[in-house]
Design a protein around this motif. Structure first.
Motif, PDB file in Angstrom:
ATOM      1  N   LEU A 174     -22.932  62.486 -33.455  1.00 18.02           N
ATOM      2  CA  LEU A 174     -24.011  62.756 -32.512  1.00 18.02           C
ATOM      3  C   LEU A 174     -23.631  64.029 -31.758  1.00 18.02           C
ATOM      4  N   LEU A 175     -24.208  65.160 -32.187  1.00 21.58           N
ATOM      5  CA  LEU A 175     -23.852  66.454 -31.622  1.00 21.58           C
ATOM      6  C   LEU A 175     -24.306  66.553 -30.169  1.00 21.58           C
TER       7      LEU A 175
ATOM      8  N   THR B 101     -16.717  67.917 -26.766  1.00 22.20           N
ATOM      9  CA  THR B 101     -16.491  66.486 -26.834  1.00 22.20           C
ATOM     10  C   THR B 101     -17.604  65.880 -27.687  1.00 22.20           C
ATOM     11  N   MET B 102     -17.388  64.664 -28.164  1.00 25.08           N
ATOM     12  CA  MET B 102     -18.378  64.006 -28.998  1.00 25.08           C
ATOM     13  C   MET B 102     -18.387  62.507 -28.725  1.00 25.08           C
TER      14      MET B 102
ATOM     15  N   GLY C  39     -19.690  56.720 -33.073  1.00 29.56           N
ATOM     16  CA  GLY C  39     -20.226  55.376 -33.241  1.00 29.56           C
ATOM     17  C   GLY C  39     -20.972  55.311 -34.556  1.00 29.56           C
ATOM     18  N   SER C  40     -21.233  54.134 -35.033  1.00 35.14           N
ATOM     19  CA  SER C  40     -21.960  53.988 -36.296  1.00 35.14           C
ATOM     20  C   SER C  40     -23.438  54.283 -36.090  1.00 35.14           C
ATOM     21  N   ARG C  41     -24.115  54.633 -37.181  1.00 34.85           N
ATOM     22  CA  ARG C  41     -25.559  54.846 -37.123  1.00 34.85           C
ATOM     23  C   ARG C  41     -26.269  53.572 -36.673  1.00 34.85           C
ATOM     24  N   ILE C  42     -25.790  52.427 -37.132  1.00 34.60           N
ATOM     25  CA  ILE C  42     -26.467  51.181 -36.768  1.00 34.60           C
ATOM     26  C   ILE C  42     -26.338  50.893 -35.270  1.00 34.60           C
TER      27      ILE C  42
ATOM     28  N   ALA D 194     -24.092  66.963 -40.355  1.00 34.57           N
ATOM     29  CA  ALA D 194     -24.313  66.113 -39.165  1.00 34.57           C
ATOM     30  C   ALA D 194     -25.411  66.631 -38.254  1.00 34.57           C
ATOM     31  N   GLN D 195     -26.484  67.178 -38.851  1.00 35.60           N
ATOM     32  CA  GLN D 195     -27.534  67.802 -38.050  1.00 35.60           C
ATOM     33  C   GLN D 195     -28.777  66.930 -37.885  1.00 35.60           C
ATOM     34  N   GLY D 196     -28.896  65.845 -38.670  1.00 36.61           N
ATOM     35  CA  GLY D 196     -30.150  65.127 -38.762  1.00 36.61           C
ATOM     36  C   GLY D 196     -30.644  64.508 -37.472  1.00 36.61           C
ATOM     37  N   ILE D 197     -29.849  63.605 -36.871  1.00 32.32           N
ATOM     38  CA  ILE D 197     -30.300  62.923 -35.661  1.00 32.32           C
ATOM     39  C   ILE D 197     -30.506  63.922 -34.525  1.00 32.32           C
TER      40      ILE D 197
END
Length: 490
Positions: free
Chosen positions: A57-58, A107-108, A111-114, A330-333
């Motif tokens: 999650l960027l 920082t990031m 966590g899982s997508r779910i 990692a750009q989608g969400i």
């Protein structure tokens, strides 16, 4: 100000949920239609196969979701998400060996997508005028005089009138075909598929008191080798031992154009041939909790609705339904959340839904999407296996192949020693700045030149290329930590 009675969102994954949050202040009712039965907890479902792989999650996505749903980040961390600084909490193998640990600008949240989607669903359900209807498939759009007026539901004698509709159905969206059937021309589609395949397996970590003393790291990253000589295919893999909630990790291996292991036995065997033995050793100390999950649907695809002479009115597109990226980046969400926030901004300035609203939003969204799209093209166009409309001419592909790796390592090296380069590199990685803007910034260029000169003289403020077959170094080389204040000669 309310702009209409009903808005309908097609799709209930991250893109659709963010869109619901964007629409809620401006319509009496927002209805989210999702084909899958949505779980109450953080569980996998058929419509999101990517949930079995790592998701970053960027920062741009964190901010966008936080603007749409205040308190989201705190809720995600409270649910088990991990707030980490990769430069301090990740063991990172690039070039010939491990990088040094030091504090950085980035920082990031891990966590899982779910888990991300479960927390998002909880936030959406707090909105009194949003209704999530799951187990409902959409079979078409209704249109009149150039605008979308509603949707029809599959297998039901039901039609929903809508003042506004948003397509968030992902890569497989049928909306383009429905629009063609209604009389609109097929939109131009830009594509580039670099034949990325990746495979993942979930593990429970040993408890903290059962881990070796050398396990200071939380996240393990192994980049493809720069070695051009003979080596195992596994040295070309991009590898992650990715931490998620509940003391679990996702072990993931991916590549461009190579066959990837499909069985648990092959997965373990390939892990032992990765160029750092720490990956397999970490897997051996952990307990597998899943089979191997493999994904091939990774091509970049941009449906250029913005280039239609007369785009359909009262319709917008968010997420992979308009622009899907190679998931490696990692750009989608984050891109979807950015589009949803942009839509909210446009709605907030509208006194009513004028005929030109959708076209103006598409034009603004094009500028937003061009940042992650350009980053994906800069990498994927360098691969000989890539196919699609954006496939580069051979001379350009060879040039990209030759310079992209060294250029990336130059930027990473300069970022280790120059706070300004580090800051801008973090912005580019997090979609807060375009690569073009970074590479035309005079201060960044000066930092790269200065680093290159110091490297040629064998003088580095921060050491690197620690033995890949040894444990990654635990020393903190941050400038104020003492270790980085003395120049290191190599």
């Amino acid at each position: 100000m309310r702009l209409g009675k009903t808005a309908v969102v097609l799709g209930g994954s991250a893109a659709g949920l963010c869109t619901a949050g964007a629409l809620a202040p401006y319509f009496d009712e927002v209805v989210v239609l999702e084909r899958d039965e949505l779980p109450a907890e953080a569980e996998h479902r058929r419509g999101v196969p990517q949930s079995k792989h790592p998701h970053f999650l960027l920062n741009s996505g964190r901010r966008a979701i936080g603007a749409l749903f205040p308190g989201f980040e705190d809720d995600l961390v409270a649910a088990g998400g991990l707030h980490l600084m990769p430069s301090m909490d990740a063991a990172y193998l690039d070039g010939k060996g491990w990088s040094a640990r030091k504090r950085s600008a980035m920082t990031m949240i891990y966590g899982s997508r779910i888990l991300i989607e479960r927390v998002l669903r909880d936030k959406v359900r707090e909105l009194p005028n949003v209704l999530i209807r799951d187990g409902v498939a959409v079979s078409g759009l209704t249109t009149r005089d150039g605008e979308v007026t509603g949707v029809t539901l599959s297998g039901r004698d039901e039609h929903l009138d809508a003042d506004f509709v948003v397509d968030a159905m992902g890569r497989g969206s049928s909306v383009s075909a429905w629009l063609v059937a209604a009389g609109w021309p097929e939109p131009e589609v830009r594509t580039l598929d670099a034949k990325v395949t990746y495979t993942s397996r979930w593990y429970d970590l040993p408890s903290p008191d059962e881990r070796p003393p050398s396990w200071w790291w939380r996240h393990l990253v192994i980049m493809p080798t720069p070695d051009k000589g003979a080596h195992p295919d596994e040295h070309e893999f991009l590898v992650n031992f990715f931490p998620i909630e509940d003391n679990r990790v996702i072990a993931c291996m991916g590549s461009w154009g190579l066959e990837m292991p499909r069985t648990t036995e092959a997965f373990v065997e390939s892990a032992r041939r990765v160029r750092a033995p720490l990956f397999a050793a970490a897997m051996d100390r952990s307990t597998p909790t899943s089979e191997v999950h493999l994904t091939r649907s990774t091509g970049n695809k941009w449906r250029r609705y913005d280039r239609l002479r007369t785009p359909p009115r009262r319709l917008a597109f968010v997420g992979d339904s308009i622009c899907a990226f190679n998931p490696f980046y990692a750009q989608g969400i984050s891109s979807a959340a950015g589009s949803a926030l942009l839509l909210r901004e446009h709605l907030s300035r509208a006194e009513r839904l004028r005929p030109e609203f959708s076209a103006r939003f598409l034009a603004a969204q094009r500028k937003l999407l061009n940042v992650p799209w350009s980053l994906a093209m800069a990498r994927d166009q360098g691969y000989a296996c890539a196919v699609g409309t954006e496939k580069a001419p051979e001379w350009r592909r060879r040039l990209l192949e030759a310079v992209s790796g060294p250029a990336f390592r130059l930027i990473v090296g300069a970022a280790r020693e120059d706070d300004v380069v580090d800051e801008h590199f973090a912005k580019v990685f997090n979609l807060d700045e375009s690569l073009r803007d970074m590479m035309t910034n005079p201060r960044v260029l000066a930092g790269l030149v200065r680093y290159r000169i110091r490297a040629a003289l064998g003088r580095h403020r921060v050491p690197f290329d620690f033995d890949a077959r040894a444990e990654p170094p635990v020393t903190d080389y941050s400038p104020k930590g003492g270790a980085a204040e003395t120049a290191v000669s190599r």
